[in-house]
Scaffold this motif. Structure first.
Motif, PDB file in Angstrom:
ATOM      1  N   PHE A  77      49.697  49.772  32.999  1.00  0.00           N
ATOM      2  CA  PHE A  77      50.314  48.852  33.950  1.00  0.00           C
ATOM      3  C   PHE A  77      51.758  48.555  33.557  1.00  0.00           C
ATOM      4  O   PHE A  77      52.637  48.459  34.419  1.00  0.00           O
ATOM      5  N   ALA A  78      52.007  48.412  32.267  1.00  0.00           N
ATOM      6  CA  ALA A  78      53.365  48.142  31.793  1.00  0.00           C
ATOM      7  C   ALA A  78      54.316  49.289  32.126  1.00  0.00           C
ATOM      8  O   ALA A  78      55.535  49.077  32.215  1.00  0.00           O
ATOM      9  N   ARG A  79      53.755  50.491  32.313  1.00  0.00           N
ATOM     10  CA  ARG A  79      54.578  51.644  32.711  1.00  0.00           C
ATOM     11  C   ARG A  79      54.668  51.793  34.221  1.00  0.00           C
ATOM     12  O   ARG A  79      55.334  52.707  34.716  1.00  0.00           O
ATOM     13  N   GLY A  80      53.988  50.919  34.958  1.00  0.00           N
ATOM     14  CA  GLY A  80      54.041  50.976  36.412  1.00  0.00           C
ATOM     15  C   GLY A  80      52.837  51.617  37.055  1.00  0.00           C
ATOM     16  O   GLY A  80      52.826  51.841  38.272  1.00  0.00           O
ATOM     17  N   ASP A  81      51.793  51.929  36.283  1.00  0.00           N
ATOM     18  CA  ASP A  81      50.584  52.585  36.799  1.00  0.00           C
ATOM     19  C   ASP A  81      49.422  51.600  36.739  1.00  0.00           C
ATOM     20  O   ASP A  81      48.984  51.213  35.653  1.00  0.00           O
ATOM     21  N   GLU A  82      48.906  51.213  37.903  1.00  0.00           N
ATOM     22  CA  GLU A  82      47.819  50.231  37.933  1.00  0.00           C
ATOM     23  C   GLU A  82      46.453  50.873  38.178  1.00  0.00           C
ATOM     24  O   GLU A  82      45.457  50.173  38.355  1.00  0.00           O
ATOM     25  N   ALA A  83      46.366  52.193  38.144  1.00  0.00           N
ATOM     26  CA  ALA A  83      45.119  52.882  38.496  1.00  0.00           C
ATOM     27  C   ALA A  83      43.958  52.487  37.590  1.00  0.00           C
ATOM     28  O   ALA A  83      42.805  52.457  38.037  1.00  0.00           O
ATOM     29  N   LEU A  84      44.226  52.211  36.322  1.00  0.00           N
ATOM     30  CA  LEU A  84      43.154  51.898  35.382  1.00  0.00           C
ATOM     31  C   LEU A  84      42.783  50.420  35.383  1.00  0.00           C
ATOM     32  O   LEU A  84      41.757  50.042  34.803  1.00  0.00           O
ATOM     33  N   ALA A  85      43.590  49.581  36.000  1.00  0.00           N
ATOM     34  CA  ALA A  85      43.455  48.139  35.822  1.00  0.00           C
ATOM     35  C   ALA A  85      42.148  47.583  36.376  1.00  0.00           C
ATOM     36  O   ALA A  85      41.402  46.885  35.670  1.00  0.00           O
ATOM     37  N   LEU A  86      41.833  47.875  37.633  1.00  0.00           N
ATOM     38  CA  LEU A  86      40.619  47.312  38.225  1.00  0.00           C
ATOM     39  C   LEU A  86      39.355  47.831  37.545  1.00  0.00           C
ATOM     40  O   LEU A  86      38.473  47.022  37.212  1.00  0.00           O
ATOM     41  N   PRO A  87      39.209  49.156  37.299  1.00  0.00           N
ATOM     42  CA  PRO A  87      37.999  49.609  36.605  1.00  0.00           C
ATOM     43  C   PRO A  87      37.832  48.980  35.225  1.00  0.00           C
ATOM     44  O   PRO A  87      36.714  48.608  34.841  1.00  0.00           O
ATOM     45  N   ALA A  88      38.927  48.848  34.469  1.00  0.00           N
ATOM     46  CA  ALA A  88      38.829  48.268  33.127  1.00  0.00           C
ATOM     47  C   ALA A  88      38.439  46.795  33.195  1.00  0.00           C
ATOM     48  O   ALA A  88      37.587  46.330  32.421  1.00  0.00           O
ATOM     49  N   ALA A  89      39.049  46.055  34.107  1.00  0.00           N
ATOM     50  CA  ALA A  89      38.721  44.637  34.242  1.00  0.00           C
ATOM     51  C   ALA A  89      37.282  44.449  34.699  1.00  0.00           C
ATOM     52  O   ALA A  89      36.572  43.561  34.212  1.00  0.00           O
ATOM     53  N   HIS A  90      36.829  45.278  35.632  1.00  0.00           N
ATOM     54  CA  HIS A  90      35.448  45.177  36.112  1.00  0.00           C
ATOM     55  C   HIS A  90      34.458  45.515  34.991  1.00  0.00           C
ATOM     56  O   HIS A  90      33.387  44.891  34.898  1.00  0.00           O
ATOM     57  N   GLN A  91      34.805  46.483  34.161  1.00  0.00           N
ATOM     58  CA  GLN A  91      33.932  46.828  33.029  1.00  0.00           C
ATOM     59  C   GLN A  91      33.770  45.637  32.095  1.00  0.00           C
ATOM     60  O   GLN A  91      32.657  45.293  31.676  1.00  0.00           O
ATOM     61  N   ALA A  92      34.895  44.987  31.763  1.00  0.00           N
ATOM     62  CA  ALA A  92      34.835  43.844  30.849  1.00  0.00           C
ATOM     63  C   ALA A  92      34.088  42.676  31.474  1.00  0.00           C
ATOM     64  O   ALA A  92      33.232  42.056  30.837  1.00  0.00           O
ATOM     65  N   LEU A  93      34.383  42.370  32.727  1.00  0.00           N
ATOM     66  CA  LEU A  93      33.742  41.228  33.372  1.00  0.00           C
ATOM     67  C   LEU A  93      32.260  41.466  33.625  1.00  0.00           C
ATOM     68  O   LEU A  93      31.473  40.521  33.686  1.00  0.00           O
ATOM     69  N   GLY A  94      31.863  42.730  33.764  1.00  0.00           N
ATOM     70  CA  GLY A  94      30.471  43.036  34.048  1.00  0.00           C
ATOM     71  C   GLY A  94      29.593  43.187  32.836  1.00  0.00           C
ATOM     72  O   GLY A  94      28.365  43.129  32.962  1.00  0.00           O
ATOM     73  N   HIS A  95      30.205  43.352  31.632  1.00  0.00           N
ATOM     74  CA  HIS A  95      29.387  43.666  30.471  1.00  0.00           C
ATOM     75  C   HIS A  95      29.708  42.860  29.214  1.00  0.00           C
ATOM     76  O   HIS A  95      28.934  42.899  28.257  1.00  0.00           O
ATOM     77  N   VAL A  96      30.838  42.156  29.194  1.00  0.00           N
ATOM     78  CA  VAL A  96      31.248  41.459  27.974  1.00  0.00           C
ATOM     79  C   VAL A  96      31.096  39.958  28.154  1.00  0.00           C
ATOM     80  O   VAL A  96      31.596  39.385  29.138  1.00  0.00           O
ATOM     81  N   LEU A  97      30.444  39.335  27.193  1.00  0.00           N
ATOM     82  CA  LEU A  97      30.186  37.899  27.271  1.00  0.00           C
ATOM     83  C   LEU A  97      31.304  37.066  26.666  1.00  0.00           C
ATOM     84  O   LEU A  97      31.520  35.929  27.063  1.00  0.00           O
ATOM     85  N   ARG A  98      32.051  37.620  25.711  1.00  0.00           N
ATOM     86  CA  ARG A  98      33.015  36.828  24.962  1.00  0.00           C
ATOM     87  C   ARG A  98      34.195  36.408  25.834  1.00  0.00           C
ATOM     88  O   ARG A  98      34.727  37.191  26.623  1.00  0.00           O
ATOM     89  N   ALA A  99      34.636  35.173  25.650  1.00  0.00           N
ATOM     90  CA  ALA A  99      35.629  34.567  26.543  1.00  0.00           C
ATOM     91  C   ALA A  99      36.981  35.258  26.481  1.00  0.00           C
ATOM     92  O   ALA A  99      37.671  35.365  27.499  1.00  0.00           O
ATOM     93  N   ASP A 100      37.413  35.724  25.302  1.00  0.00           N
ATOM     94  CA  ASP A 100      38.744  36.311  25.197  1.00  0.00           C
ATOM     95  C   ASP A 100      38.871  37.575  26.041  1.00  0.00           C
ATOM     96  O   ASP A 100      39.890  37.793  26.701  1.00  0.00           O
TER      97      ASP A 100
END
Length: 301
Positions: free
Chosen positions: A95-118
């Motif tokens: 994303f910092a390079r201007g490419d957002e293609a990975l952003a939604l899948p990565a965020a969905h992976q974390a929100l769907g499987h990770v319990l830790r708040a950070d």
């Protein structure tokens, strides 16, 4: 804030496009993650209870199964955390390079499987960045608010303060883009003092801040430093002030600020933010500019 409230009359929440998987499943809630994370632990307790009741060979077998299940559960939780952290890091760097293609899948992976708040805080913040870049400022306001609510309570105060400063700078930019200049000015006026003391460490910080201990994603504080790859929030605050001056027709103030902060802006702004700063500079100079991107156009009003 109306941007952060869900609709009750059939109007979809502004964050819906960002918290919905391609399959249509919603992410963001803790219920599913708690269930898949803690259900195996509940089964371990049941098996241990049966062990005490049955005794003998059956009890030994139950204890063995409970031990294996417990070890598997711990391994699965750590794997989810570490793989989610790797995906978020790669998506943030892209994303910092201007490419957002990975952003939604990565965020969905974390929100769907990770319990830790950070990790959840970082995922929501990344979605806020995507919404902001797309010019969807109602959604970005709501997502940054959710990220702020997800800040881990056990983080070192200095790391929480820096994270809150970054989120507040983005909130000021979103307020400007939504035409709420008075609120943005009020928010920005308070950020200068916070920025000046952002890296001051108390005795509690020296005891709890493990961000520099080389623990990587294991450290909650390290995760907070990587929200935006550790960039200086001064660049965001300066961009917001420049946009505010330009919108108030204080063009000389905007030019002086952008010229004085050029090194910081060039080094720390993401591509779409830097393009917005350059557009504001040219517009304030009276130079002809082409049609700005949605982000720059919204900041210019």
């Amino acid at each position: 804030d109306s941007a952060g409230r869900s609709g009750t009359s059939g109007v979809s929440h502004p964050t819906a496009p960002y918290l919905t998987r391609p399959s249509g499943a919603r992410v963001g809630g803790l219920g599913h993650v708690v269930l898949i994370s803690l259900l195996p632990l509940g089964l371990v307790l049941v098996l241990l209870t049966l062990t005490a009741i049955l005794g003998g060979l059956a009890g030994v077998l139950m204890a063995l199964v409970a031990t294996l299940l417990l070890v598997g559960c711990v391994v699965a939780l750590w794997n989810a955390l570490l793989s989610g952290a790797r995906a978020l890091q790669a998506a943030t760097e892209a994303f910092a390079r201007g490419d957002e293609a990975l952003a939604l899948p990565a965020a969905h992976q974390a929100l769907g499987h990770v319990l830790r708040a950070d990790a959840r805080c970082r995922a929501l913040h990344l979605l806020g960045l995507v919404a902001e870049r797309r010019g969807d400022f109602g959604a970005s306001m709501a997502l940054f608010a959710q990220a702020h609510q997800a800040l881990p309570a056990m983080a070192a105060p200095v790391r929480k303060r820096n994270a809150e400063l970054v989120m507040s700078a983005h909130r000021a930019l979103s307020l400007l883009a939504l035409g709420r200049d008075g609120e943005a000015r009020h928010l920005l006026s308070g950020l200068g003092h916070v920025y000046m003391r952002a890296n001051e460490k108390s005795a509690l910080d020296h005891l709890t801040d493990d961000a520099a201990w080389g623990l990587g994603s294991i450290s909650i504080n390290h995760t907070l430093t990587q929200l935006e790859l550790g960039r200086d929030p001064r660049a965001l605050i300066s961009l917001a002030w420049a946009a505010l001056h330009a919108r108030a027709q204080s063009r000389d103030e905007a030019i002086r600020l952008l010229d004085g902060e050029r090194f910081v802006l060039d080094r720390f702004l993401f591509p779409h933010e830097l393009a917005a700063a350059q557009t504001i500079h040219r517009r304030c100079h009276g130079d002809p500019v082409g049609a700005p991107n949605p982000y720059a156009a919204a900041l210019l009003g």
